[in-house]
Design a protein around this motif. Structure first.
Motif, mmCIF file in Angstrom:
data_model
loop_
_atom_site.group_PDB
_atom_site.id
_atom_site.type_symbol
_atom_site.label_atom_id
_atom_site.label_comp_id
_atom_site.label_asym_id
_atom_site.label_seq_id
_atom_site.Cartn_x
_atom_site.Cartn_y
_atom_site.Cartn_z
ATOM 1 N N GLN A 18 10.621 -38.559 3.283
ATOM 2 C CA GLN A 18 11.334 -37.685 4.545
ATOM 3 C C GLN A 18 12.641 -37.320 4.239
ATOM 4 N N ARG A 19 13.313 -38.275 3.402
ATOM 5 C CA ARG A 19 14.814 -38.022 3.085
ATOM 6 C C ARG A 19 15.095 -38.532 1.615
ATOM 7 N N ASP A 20 15.907 -38.035 1.001
ATOM 8 C CA ASP A 20 16.501 -38.520 -0.091
ATOM 9 C C ASP A 20 18.250 -38.117 -0.201
ATOM 10 N N PRO A 21 18.640 -39.234 -0.911
ATOM 11 C CA PRO A 21 20.025 -38.779 -1.296
ATOM 12 C C PRO A 21 20.114 -38.207 -2.634
ATOM 13 N N ILE A 22 20.991 -37.109 -2.787
ATOM 14 C CA ILE A 22 21.070 -36.384 -4.075
ATOM 15 C C ILE A 22 22.516 -36.275 -4.405
ATOM 16 N N GLU A 23 22.812 -36.553 -5.739
ATOM 17 C CA GLU A 23 24.003 -36.481 -6.212
ATOM 18 C C GLU A 23 24.209 -34.878 -6.633
ATOM 19 N N LEU A 24 25.453 -34.535 -6.486
ATOM 20 C CA LEU A 24 25.799 -33.148 -6.820
ATOM 21 C C LEU A 24 27.070 -33.019 -7.239
ATOM 22 N N PRO A 25 27.690 -32.073 -8.184
ATOM 23 C CA PRO A 25 28.799 -32.173 -8.405
ATOM 24 C C PRO A 25 29.670 -31.587 -7.298
ATOM 25 N N ASP A 26 31.181 -32.016 -7.480
ATOM 26 C CA ASP A 26 31.987 -31.569 -6.190
ATOM 27 C C ASP A 26 31.947 -29.865 -6.316
ATOM 28 N N GLY A 27 31.925 -29.120 -5.134
ATOM 29 C CA GLY A 27 31.964 -27.953 -5.044
ATOM 30 C C GLY A 27 30.397 -27.097 -4.853
ATOM 31 N N ALA A 28 29.596 -27.982 -5.254
ATOM 32 C CA ALA A 28 28.221 -27.570 -5.138
ATOM 33 C C ALA A 28 27.692 -26.690 -3.792
ATOM 34 N N THR A 29 26.965 -25.904 -3.761
ATOM 35 C CA THR A 29 26.486 -25.046 -2.820
ATOM 36 C C THR A 29 25.102 -25.262 -2.373
ATOM 37 N N VAL A 30 24.530 -24.779 -1.430
ATOM 38 C CA VAL A 30 23.281 -25.009 -0.648
ATOM 39 C C VAL A 30 22.286 -24.439 -1.886
ATOM 40 N N ASN A 56 24.637 -30.523 8.442
ATOM 41 C CA ASN A 56 25.120 -31.183 9.694
ATOM 42 C C ASN A 56 24.576 -30.267 11.001
ATOM 43 N N GLN A 57 23.344 -30.042 11.024
ATOM 44 C CA GLN A 57 22.673 -29.537 12.165
ATOM 45 C C GLN A 57 23.368 -28.311 12.783
ATOM 46 N N GLU A 58 23.799 -27.553 11.652
ATOM 47 C CA GLU A 58 23.957 -26.318 11.859
ATOM 48 C C GLU A 58 23.355 -25.174 10.827
ATOM 49 N N TYR A 59 22.747 -24.113 11.000
ATOM 50 C CA TYR A 59 22.361 -23.209 10.029
ATOM 51 C C TYR A 59 23.069 -22.694 9.000
ATOM 52 N N ALA A 60 22.819 -22.794 7.840
ATOM 53 C CA ALA A 60 23.738 -22.623 6.651
ATOM 54 C C ALA A 60 23.152 -21.571 5.632
ATOM 55 N N SER A 61 24.151 -20.811 4.912
ATOM 56 C CA SER A 61 23.756 -19.748 4.111
ATOM 57 C C SER A 61 23.777 -20.474 2.820
ATOM 58 N N LEU A 62 23.230 -19.805 1.751
ATOM 59 C CA LEU A 62 22.869 -20.148 0.292
ATOM 60 C C LEU A 62 24.490 -20.452 -0.150
ATOM 61 N N SER A 63 25.372 -19.835 0.502
ATOM 62 C CA SER A 63 26.817 -19.758 -0.377
ATOM 63 C C SER A 63 27.689 -21.046 0.290
ATOM 64 N N THR A 64 26.995 -21.828 1.224
ATOM 65 C CA THR A 64 27.698 -22.823 2.055
ATOM 66 C C THR A 64 28.084 -23.931 1.043
ATOM 67 N N THR A 65 29.136 -24.148 0.948
ATOM 68 C CA THR A 65 29.742 -25.491 0.304
ATOM 69 C C THR A 65 29.471 -26.660 0.721
ATOM 70 N N LEU A 66 28.810 -27.583 -0.018
ATOM 71 C CA LEU A 66 28.532 -28.923 0.655
ATOM 72 C C LEU A 66 29.648 -29.825 0.122
ATOM 73 N N ARG A 67 29.799 -30.876 1.118
ATOM 74 C CA ARG A 67 30.714 -31.965 1.070
ATOM 75 C C ARG A 67 30.174 -33.268 1.054
ATOM 76 N N GLU A 68 30.853 -34.326 0.572
ATOM 77 C CA GLU A 68 30.330 -35.643 0.545
ATOM 78 C C GLU A 68 29.711 -36.070 1.853
ATOM 79 N N GLY A 69 28.680 -36.594 1.802
ATOM 80 C CA GLY A 69 28.061 -37.203 2.949
ATOM 81 C C GLY A 69 27.255 -36.285 3.923
#
Length: 88
Positions: A18-30, A56-69
């Protein structure tokens, strides 16, 4: 950085979770996250083409930058329910 991915619908079956923590490089996108997840599956699925993503419960595009947590929900399309006995 680490994000928490929530799987819904057929993706719960595909990843057997149902869920997984995933490690990504800083600045990773959707887009990068989805590419990494697609590569982890042995099955090819059409779900990736029609997937909605929320960060974070808001629709996002492929270019959305992800942040820690961040919480990233992967939402495959759902089909309609059963017809009632009156055909509506």
């Amino acid at each position: 950085m680490r994000v928490n991915v929530l799987y819904f619908g057929t993706l719960k079956d595909l990843f057997a979770s149902q869920r997984d923590p995933i490690e990504l490089p800083d600045g990773a996108t959707v887009d990068l996250l989805l590419s990494l997840l697609r590569a982890k599956t042995s099955k090819q699925s059409d779900v990736w083409r029609t997937l909605a993503v929320a960060v974070n419960q808001e629709y996002a595009s492929l270019s959305t930058t992800l942040r820690e947590g961040d919480e990233v929900a992967l939402l495959p399309p759902v089909s309609g329910g059963a017809q009632n006995r009156w055909g509506a």
